[in-house]
Design a protein around this motif. Sequence first.
Motif, PDB file in Angstrom:
ATOM      1  N   SER A  66       0.856  -1.191   0.000  1.00 12.95           N
ATOM      2  CA  SER A  66       0.000   0.000   0.000  1.00 12.95           C
ATOM      3  C   SER A  66       0.893   1.242   0.000  1.00 12.95           C
TER       4      SER A  66
ATOM      5  N   ALA B 173      -2.772  -5.054 -11.853  1.00  7.46           N
ATOM      6  CA  ALA B 173      -3.458  -3.889 -11.281  1.00  7.46           C
ATOM      7  C   ALA B 173      -3.341  -2.676 -12.187  1.00  7.46           C
TER       8      ALA B 173
ATOM      9  N   VAL C  21      -6.511  -2.690  -7.136  1.00 11.36           N
ATOM     10  CA  VAL C  21      -5.204  -2.919  -6.526  1.00 11.36           C
ATOM     11  C   VAL C  21      -5.082  -4.302  -5.890  1.00 11.36           C
TER      12      VAL C  21
ATOM     13  N   ARG D 256       0.249  -6.553  -8.333  1.00 11.41           N
ATOM     14  CA  ARG D 256       0.940  -5.268  -8.326  1.00 11.41           C
ATOM     15  C   ARG D 256       2.351  -5.446  -8.890  1.00 11.41           C
TER      16      ARG D 256
END
Length: 546
Positions: free
Chosen positions: A57, A219, A225, A229
């Motif tokens: 994140s 993503a 997301v 990724r």
Amino acid sequence: MALSDHILDVCIVGSGPAGLQAGYFLEKKGLSFTILERGPAVSDFFRTFPRHRQFISVNKVHTGLSNPETRLRHDWNSLLNDDGLLFADWSRKYFPAADDFVAYAEAFAAPMADHIRCNSDVTNVAKTDGIFEVTCADGSVTRARQVIVATGVSQPWDPGIEGFDLVDNYFDFDTAPEIYENKRVLIMGKGNSAFETADSLIEHAASIHVMSPNPVRFAWQTHFVGHLRAVNNNFLDTYQLKSQNAVIDAKVVRIEKADGVYTVTARMSAAADHEIVLTYDHVIACTGFQFDNAIFADDIRPALRHFDKFPAMTPQWESETTQGLFFAGTIMQSRDYRKTMSGFVHGFRHNVKCLAEFVAMRARGSDYPSRITPLDPAGLTTGIIDRISTASGLFLQPGFLADIVLLDGDAPGRSFHDVPVEWAHDAPGISGRTYLAVTLEYGDFGGDSMHVKRQHNVFGDEPDAFIHPVIRQYRDGALVAQMHLADHLDADWRPREDRGGDAGTVLRMTFKDAGEALAPSEVARRQITRFLDQIGLDVPAATAAE
């Protein structure tokens, strides 16, 4: 059983980021509540997961933005608060360590310590005569008028494969890399946990296969997301460059184990009726998690959706069958499964803010908070441009959260910020009215998300691909008009002089139908002006006078 006579407004189950975020807003609302945490400390889940202890994140510390609200667009870990508690004060890493988030959660929870009870393993949630009774393993019972379940997806998901019980699971497998040296490893699944695990073994295993029935979804192509990724896709190099590893599109149908060796039978997805049988030393299932609904009494147990992973819920994140039973956190993605960001902190923190309002409305009999937006064309245009340029909720929950502006009835101009689109259509005071819904949304990237073709018209036929504002008019629940505004690299549609010193990159762009290069702010102004003209905005005298 210790049954308390005291009845709380709300009982929150779970002290992860969603439970803490809910508690923060309930405390600001003056509601009585307690948070029950199964583990010995808050955010117990994140003390174990992700297993390799790195978040994916975004924690973008240096944004060049002065508005704290806008900076949250690029801060995916901070919880919403007015106290200056920002995750960047715990980590400066773009992809931070999980342990830093735990430390942040502990600091966020500290002011609510009197409301949090750790080592409180909830074993039953029941409802009798309109009151919930939440029973813990120690026999204590908490009584409340409403319950917010913020337990996340706490159980490994079973895909129903023969022999699945024989394999290790991401939930609790041994991550020590030396165990896998010179071994053949199968990893089931193609999500971030699968590739995170594969990447951790590249330097140790002899060969690694990553397998699931469906192709890898990236993503950067889907803008979800939860798909793979870039930070986790190093493994793909080792497959495409033939370094003994592989990504296989196949459905595992049977797993057998004898003498320490796994035999896996799979059906290839790209070749009809083609089966393949492979042997491995280790099989690790990274097939995801599911919500545990076993704690609920039979008469209020929620149904499950999306491969039985998430509880069924209304647009207010309330149980479809039990009034007053709400859900918070990653399980909120039951409403926008694999579409927007409700499964992640940067999305559900905004959802939880709305949820706290819904809970307070129920507890206090109050209305959803609103404000008045000027309805004269110039004032409305400025108000819309300011919100689409600065709001983090609209940006991080594209097409899911909206600003609503009422155009008729009593209090025209009454506006609701960052509310669920689906809730607004049926909400008291909004349903049956004429109103605008303002969102930020992605368009169609076509076949190559790295080479997107553009029309470059102010009033084009196709929406732009990258995130851009959309204004829609609804009347009596029906869509009657819409306008997609142009995207641009800065995602700030204000004039430069109105940005508070923030330095954008885009000065002008050429547009064919305008015959000239225009600033993004001028393009947005022209588009909104035409839209308001097309819908024949009728400004009530009282509002215009304001």
